[in-house]
Scaffold this motif. Structure first.
Motif, PDB file in Angstrom:
ATOM      1  N   UNK A  19       0.719  -1.267   0.089  1.00  0.00           N
ATOM      2  CA  UNK A  19       0.082  -0.005   0.056  1.00  0.00           C
ATOM      3  C   UNK A  19       0.772   1.307   0.064  1.00  0.00           C
ATOM      4  N   UNK A  20       0.286   1.999  -0.414  1.00  0.00           N
ATOM      5  CA  UNK A  20       0.737   3.457  -0.558  1.00  0.00           C
ATOM      6  C   UNK A  20       2.226   3.674  -1.027  1.00  0.00           C
ATOM      7  N   UNK A  21       2.777   2.941  -2.043  1.00  0.00           N
ATOM      8  CA  UNK A  21       4.027   3.251  -2.345  1.00  0.00           C
ATOM      9  C   UNK A  21       4.298   4.608  -3.023  1.00  0.00           C
ATOM     10  N   UNK A  22       3.032   4.582  -3.984  1.00  0.00           N
ATOM     11  CA  UNK A  22       3.198   5.813  -4.780  1.00  0.00           C
ATOM     12  C   UNK A  22       3.213   7.152  -3.863  1.00  0.00           C
ATOM     13  N   UNK A  23       2.579   6.985  -2.872  1.00  0.00           N
ATOM     14  CA  UNK A  23       2.585   8.403  -2.100  1.00  0.00           C
ATOM     15  C   UNK A  23       3.824   8.404  -1.281  1.00  0.00           C
ATOM     16  N   UNK A  41       1.845  16.353  -5.257  1.00  0.00           N
ATOM     17  CA  UNK A  41       1.469  17.364  -6.412  1.00  0.00           C
ATOM     18  C   UNK A  41       2.544  17.660  -7.190  1.00  0.00           C
ATOM     19  N   UNK A  42       3.751  17.609  -6.086  1.00  0.00           N
ATOM     20  CA  UNK A  42       4.952  17.872  -6.857  1.00  0.00           C
ATOM     21  C   UNK A  42       5.486  16.988  -8.059  1.00  0.00           C
ATOM     22  N   UNK A  43       5.384  15.763  -7.433  1.00  0.00           N
ATOM     23  CA  UNK A  43       5.408  14.617  -8.277  1.00  0.00           C
ATOM     24  C   UNK A  43       4.893  14.557  -9.782  1.00  0.00           C
ATOM     25  N   UNK A  44       3.375  14.632  -9.438  1.00  0.00           N
ATOM     26  CA  UNK A  44       2.570  14.880 -10.615  1.00  0.00           C
ATOM     27  C   UNK A  44       2.991  15.642 -11.584  1.00  0.00           C
ATOM     28  N   UNK A  45       3.336  17.318 -10.842  1.00  0.00           N
ATOM     29  CA  UNK A  45       3.792  18.047 -11.919  1.00  0.00           C
ATOM     30  C   UNK A  45       5.301  17.813 -12.493  1.00  0.00           C
ATOM     31  N   UNK A  46       6.010  16.940 -11.908  1.00  0.00           N
ATOM     32  CA  UNK A  46       7.257  16.672 -12.302  1.00  0.00           C
ATOM     33  C   UNK A  46       6.850  15.669 -13.682  1.00  0.00           C
ATOM     34  N   UNK A  47       6.300  14.743 -13.389  1.00  0.00           N
ATOM     35  CA  UNK A  47       6.057  13.719 -14.407  1.00  0.00           C
ATOM     36  C   UNK A  47       5.234  14.183 -15.557  1.00  0.00           C
ATOM     37  N   UNK A  48       4.353  15.104 -15.232  1.00  0.00           N
ATOM     38  CA  UNK A  48       3.464  15.597 -16.516  1.00  0.00           C
ATOM     39  C   UNK A  48       4.689  16.586 -17.328  1.00  0.00           C
ATOM     40  N   UNK A  49       5.445  17.378 -16.647  1.00  0.00           N
ATOM     41  CA  UNK A  49       6.555  18.188 -17.455  1.00  0.00           C
ATOM     42  C   UNK A  49       7.351  17.357 -18.222  1.00  0.00           C
ATOM     43  N   UNK A  50       7.804  16.399 -17.518  1.00  0.00           N
ATOM     44  CA  UNK A  50       8.885  15.258 -18.257  1.00  0.00           C
ATOM     45  C   UNK A  50       7.962  14.580 -19.687  1.00  0.00           C
ATOM     46  N   UNK A  51       6.698  14.321 -19.164  1.00  0.00           N
ATOM     47  CA  UNK A  51       6.047  13.542 -20.232  1.00  0.00           C
ATOM     48  C   UNK A  51       5.766  14.535 -21.508  1.00  0.00           C
ATOM     49  N   UNK A  76       0.942   6.529 -16.189  1.00  0.00           N
ATOM     50  CA  UNK A  76       1.130   6.984 -14.827  1.00  0.00           C
ATOM     51  C   UNK A  76       0.810   8.419 -14.563  1.00  0.00           C
ATOM     52  N   UNK A  77       1.008   9.169 -15.534  1.00  0.00           N
ATOM     53  CA  UNK A  77       0.908  10.552 -15.463  1.00  0.00           C
ATOM     54  C   UNK A  77      -0.658  10.625 -14.831  1.00  0.00           C
ATOM     55  N   UNK A  78      -1.524  10.159 -15.843  1.00  0.00           N
ATOM     56  CA  UNK A  78      -2.998  10.247 -15.455  1.00  0.00           C
ATOM     57  C   UNK A  78      -3.335   9.719 -13.829  1.00  0.00           C
ATOM     58  N   UNK A  79      -2.443   8.744 -13.695  1.00  0.00           N
ATOM     59  CA  UNK A  79      -2.821   8.088 -12.494  1.00  0.00           C
ATOM     60  C   UNK A  79      -2.261   9.036 -11.125  1.00  0.00           C
ATOM     61  N   UNK A  80      -1.139   9.683 -11.606  1.00  0.00           N
ATOM     62  CA  UNK A  80      -0.907  10.803 -10.582  1.00  0.00           C
ATOM     63  C   UNK A  80      -1.678  11.892 -10.274  1.00  0.00           C
ATOM     64  N   UNK A  81      -2.348  12.227 -11.628  1.00  0.00           N
ATOM     65  CA  UNK A  81      -3.249  13.283 -11.278  1.00  0.00           C
ATOM     66  C   UNK A  81      -4.336  12.921 -10.449  1.00  0.00           C
ATOM     67  N   UNK A  82      -4.950  11.596 -10.756  1.00  0.00           N
ATOM     68  CA  UNK A  82      -5.935  11.303 -10.057  1.00  0.00           C
ATOM     69  C   UNK A  82      -5.665  11.147  -8.662  1.00  0.00           C
ATOM     70  N   UNK A  83      -4.302  10.801  -8.207  1.00  0.00           N
ATOM     71  CA  UNK A  83      -3.938  10.490  -6.833  1.00  0.00           C
ATOM     72  C   UNK A  83      -3.990  12.067  -6.171  1.00  0.00           C
ATOM     73  N   UNK A  84      -3.765  12.917  -7.083  1.00  0.00           N
ATOM     74  CA  UNK A  84      -3.428  14.303  -6.356  1.00  0.00           C
ATOM     75  C   UNK A  84      -4.876  14.656  -6.272  1.00  0.00           C
ATOM     76  N   UNK A  85      -5.631  14.464  -6.991  1.00  0.00           N
ATOM     77  CA  UNK A  85      -6.951  15.124  -7.024  1.00  0.00           C
ATOM     78  C   UNK A  85      -7.932  14.484  -5.940  1.00  0.00           C
ATOM     79  N   UNK A  86      -7.470  13.163  -5.725  1.00  0.00           N
ATOM     80  CA  UNK A  86      -7.907  12.188  -4.396  1.00  0.00           C
ATOM     81  C   UNK A  86      -7.552  12.776  -3.187  1.00  0.00           C
TER      82      UNK A  86
END
Lengths: 432, 444
Positions: free
Chosen positions: B222-226, B348-358, B372-382
């Motif tokens: 659980x919770x690795x990504x976070x 949020x930082x992670x999401x922004x970072x990945x988004x930028x890279x993508x 992954x980027x979309x998943x990140x976005x979901x996570x942030x919004x969640x």
């Protein structure tokens, strides 16, 4: 404390049946014209003066205005202007010393303290401090009222002059020669140790005065410490006021309630000043009796002295009589140096013996007079002293009982204030 | 419990949904067989809801949640959408911590507490549980909650470490304080709409033996990504509301610290006052010994002073037992909340970072946006949504807690003064009676 007004007027005899100083009404009735019944006495003001003292040094001192006004029997609403004299503390002291010497069988009312003692930290120990001066003014007025309502003291002429004649009073007092009559400390101390048969009641009273003094000074010290601590507790609560105010700034719904509650905390912290100032009156009442205990002890010591002098005089008379017997009969009862030298070096000539016998007879006559005087002095002192000590006891019981009641009233008032403030705060909290 | 009127809605045992008849007949149509519920739970919580519900969660818990929320009484209708946490009618899980006991073993000595549970929830096999837990176990639970629900605000525990020489871990006072805090912790968790359904809580409340090694397996999943702190991701723009939250927490924490210091100072002053007051009372007593007429009045005063001393002792004890611990607990709460805010920032930082890279990669070689980027976005919004909901909830609870705390403090002070006043008033009655006649003094 005597029923004295803090402000202008003192209780007139109309106000209380039992007398303004709490003495029993029947004591007053005996001598139906104690001074207080005839005139109002107030100590109304205090002023700073400067002058040169005995060693020509500049000094600042406070004088108090003593106002007297005769109580008009008709009292048709016209108020004659009061007589007034300015007196400083040392003059009050002089008056009191005079009274103590002149009436050694009376428990003379005490003066307010010379220097501030038993102070808790916020109270100034400075004699020039206005609060101290004010409390002293009240104490001086109280002293005069007590003296002027005393069945014996109130008739004193010097007292009357003190109240009515500003200038030349001091000279009149000194002229009475009272200072010569005062007993030396050493004599009094010696009597205390060497007296053989003091009146038991006086000894008990002396013991009691020691106890009273000890308890009252303990109490005053403890009270001062308590006052200090209580002050601390209240003042710290004031900090809540500030922090609630700061906190309310970041809150939305809670903000108003917190802010108002903070105001109440400030009020709570501020309330202790008045509370403790009121309590000072209680402390002053206790102090009066602390000093009264000293006066009580003085009466007992005087008894010891008169008793001792009587014993000494009696003893002296006995030994003189023995001497006479020896001279008359030639029999030496007790060892005497003179007797020994006579034995060793021969007896004296009959003419010498006659001369000595005559001398001894004279001394015996004197001695008998002395014993008579001392006996009267002693008995009078015992009689009058006992009456006044009894009067004092009843006054003390009544006054202190009232003082305790007033103290309880003060405590209740403090509790009510506390409840008020916290209830107000609680309402604010509920609105949070 | 709350749906007592429902026919056959079992308060115990796990029954398939099909057997449970919903009190609102219209809802019956929506019940489909099978444990995988497709009954929907929508945002509208009004009773009598009959249509348009879509399921979001997989656990049967949401169904009982629904059933519990749909209440025949109108009382639920009063609760507006903002206040769902407050109504007790919706509660179906009650927990209590009490009965501390000392355990002495060769290895160590420790305290356990009884944790009692009463519930109508289906996740629990039984309606009642009673287990014994020690502080370690609570700590374990909290850790698991933090790990498995990183987007939520987890209530704090009382302090873990106590200086061995300074505080007696086994004193009645300490144990009492700690127990109250543990009770509060558990109650807050049980009240939380999401945390209370956490399986670890279930285990904690029901398992005979808390086999803490169980947790390890879950921990890794659980919770690795976070938890993963992507190195070097920098936060662009924190949404204003989270910035405000952070600032609020900082200031609030500061103020609480100040209040704590003031309260401690008051305790100290009160203690010193009490010492002097006691001494003061004894002087009256000893003076009474040498008096006759004044003996009773003086002893009366001594008695009053003594009563006031007793009242003061109670007041001080209450401050230290009830008031201070709550303050300290909130400071801990704030600390853990700031942690969650930081995690959100990281997320949020992670999401922004990945988004930028993508985006860059897409521009370079047309690689499409990775999932992954979309998943990140979901996570942030969640995360943001959970946090906001929890924040509101926390603010509400905080308001209630402090209202209670401060009115409690005011009440205790009022009680103290009332007690003292009563004592002095009865003394006056005594003193105003005739000196030699005792009996008549009452009638005064």
């Amino acid at each position: 404390m005597a029923d004295d007004g803090k402000e202008e007027s003192v209780a007139t005899d109309d106000d209380s049946e039992t007398g303004a100083d709490g003495s029993l009404s029947n004591t007053m009735m005996e001598d139906g014209s104690t001074l207080l019944r005839r005139m109002e006495i107030c100590v109304t003001e205090a002023e700073k003066r400067s002058g040169k003292n005995a060693v020509s040094m500049q000094e600042t001192f406070t004088v108090y205005l003593v106002e007297t006004r005769p109580i008009d029997a008709s009292g048709e609403g016209h108020n004659p202007a009061p007589d007034s004299v300015w007196r400083r503390y040392s003059e009050f002291e002089l008056l009191r010393n005079y009274l103590i010497v002149t009436y050694p069988y009376i428990v003379v009312p005490p003066l307010p303290e010379k220097r501030a003692e038993f102070v808790w930290h916020k109270l100034s120990a400075d004699n020039m401090d206005p609060d101290f001066v004010e409390r002293r003014r009240v104490g001086l007025e109280n002293f005069l009222i007590r003296v002027a309502s005393h069945p014996v003291l109130s008739n004193d002429k010097i007292l009357y002059h003190f109240l009515t004649e500003e200038h030349g009073w001091k000279e009149v007092v000194y002229e009475t020669g009272f200072q010569a009559k005062s007993d030396s400390r050493l004599r009094a101390l010696s009597a205390t140790f060497r007296v053989r048969n003091p009146d038991k009641r006086f000894m008990e009273m002396k013991h009691y005065s020691d106890e009273l003094q000890s308890h009252l000074s303990q109490l005053l010290r403890a009270r001062a410490r308590v006052a200090d601590r209580l002050y601390g507790v209240y003042k710290v609560h004031g900090n809540y006021g500030r922090v609630f105010s700061e906190w309310s700034a970041i809150e939305k719904e809670m903000g108003d309630g917190l802010q108002s509650a903070g105001h109440h905390m400030d009020a709570y912290a501020a309330s202790i000043d008045d509370i403790l100032e009121e309590e000072e009156h209680y402390a002053d009442q206790l102090k009066e009796y602390l000093f009264y205990a000293e006066a009580l002890r003085a009466v007992c010591r005087k008894h010891e002295l008169t008793q001792f002098e009587l014993e000494m005089a009696s003893q002296d008379l006995i030994s003189k009589k023995q001497q006479r017997e020896e001279l008359a009969t030639g029999i030496v009862r007790t060892f005497s140096f003179k007797g020994m030298t006579h034995k060793l070096f021969g007896q004296e000539a009959p003419e010498q013996r006659e001369a000595r016998l005559k001398l001894v007879e004279e001394l015996i006559a004197e001695g008998e007079e002395t014993v008579k005087e001392k006996t009267i002095e002693c008995e009078e002192h015992v009689e009058r002293g006992w009456v006044d000590m009894h009067r004092f006891k009843e006054q003390k019981d009544k006054d202190l009982r009232e003082a305790l009641i007033n103290y309880a009233v003060m405590q209740i008032s403090m509790c009510k204030k506390g409840i008020q403030v916290w209830s107000n705060a609680k309402e604010c909290f509920l609105k949070m | 419990m709350s749906v007592g009127a429902a026919r056959g809605l079992a308060s115990s045992g796990q029954k398939p949904i099909t057997e449970i008849l919903h009190p609102l007949s219209a809802a019956e149509e929506l019940l489909s067989p099978g444990p995988d519920v497709t009954v929907s739970v929508g945002g509208n919580r009004e009773p009598g809801l009959t249509n348009g519900m879509t399921v979001e969660t997989l656990s049967p818990a949401s169904v009982s949640l629904l059933f519990n929320r749909l209440h025949l009484d109108d009382s639920l209708a009063e609760a507006d959408t903002k206040d769902t946490y407050a109504t007790t009618e919706t509660r179906d899980l009650f927990v209590t911590v009490d009965d501390p006991k000392k355990h002495v073993s060769t290895m160590e000595t420790y305290i356990t507490y009884r944790v009692s549970t009463k519930t109508t929830r289906l996740e629990f096999d039984l309606p009642e549980y009673s287990v014994r837990r020690r502080y370690q176990d609570f700590d374990w639970l909290r850790m698991k909650l933090e790990d498995s629900q990183p987007t939520h605000l987890i209530p704090p525990l009382p302090e873990k470490f106590v200086m061995k020489g300074v505080v007696d871990r086994f004193s009645e006072e300490f144990v009492e304080k700690r127990m109250k805090a543990l009770d509060k912790f558990l109650k807050r968790v049980a009240d939380h709409p999401v945390l209370s359904f956490n399986p670890h809580l279930n285990t904690f409340l029901s398992a005979k033996d808390l086999n803490k090694r169980q947790g390890l397996a879950l921990l890794t999943k659980v919770g690795e990504s976070v938890k993963h702190v992507a190195g070097g991701y920098k936060l662009r723009a924190r949404p204003a509301e989270f910035g405000t939250m952070g600032e609020y927490l900082d200031t609030f924490s500061q103020k609480l610290g100040t209040i704590d210091r003031i309260a401690q100072r008051i305790l100290k002053e009160q203690s010193e006052y009490l010492t002097e007051l006691r001494e003061y009372g004894t002087v009256y007593s000893s003076w009474a010994g040498s008096e006759q007429e004044l003996q009773r009045p003086l002893e009366g005063v001594a008695g009053c002073v003594s009563t006031c001393c007793g009242g003061l002792e109670d007041l001080s004890e209450n401050m230290s037992q009830d008031f201070l611990p709550v303050l300290r607990e909130y400071v801990l709460y704030i600390e853990s909340m700031k942690n969650v805010l930081r995690k959100r920032d990281q997320s949020q930082a992670e999401y922004e970072g990945r988004l930028e890279a993508a985006i860059l990669r897409k521009q370079e070689d047309g690689t499409p946006m990775p999932v992954e980027v979309e998943k990140c976005q979901d996570k942030v919004e969640c995360f943001n949504a959970d946090l906001k909901a929890d924040w509101e909830r926390w603010q509400h609870n905080k308001r209630q807690d402090f209202k209670q705390l401060l009115t409690g403090m005011a009440d205790k002070n009022i009680n103290y003064y009332e007690k003292c006043q009563a004592a002095w008033e009865s003394l006056i009655t005594l003193l105003q009676g005739k000196p030699t006649e005792d009996k008549t003094s009452e009638t005064n």
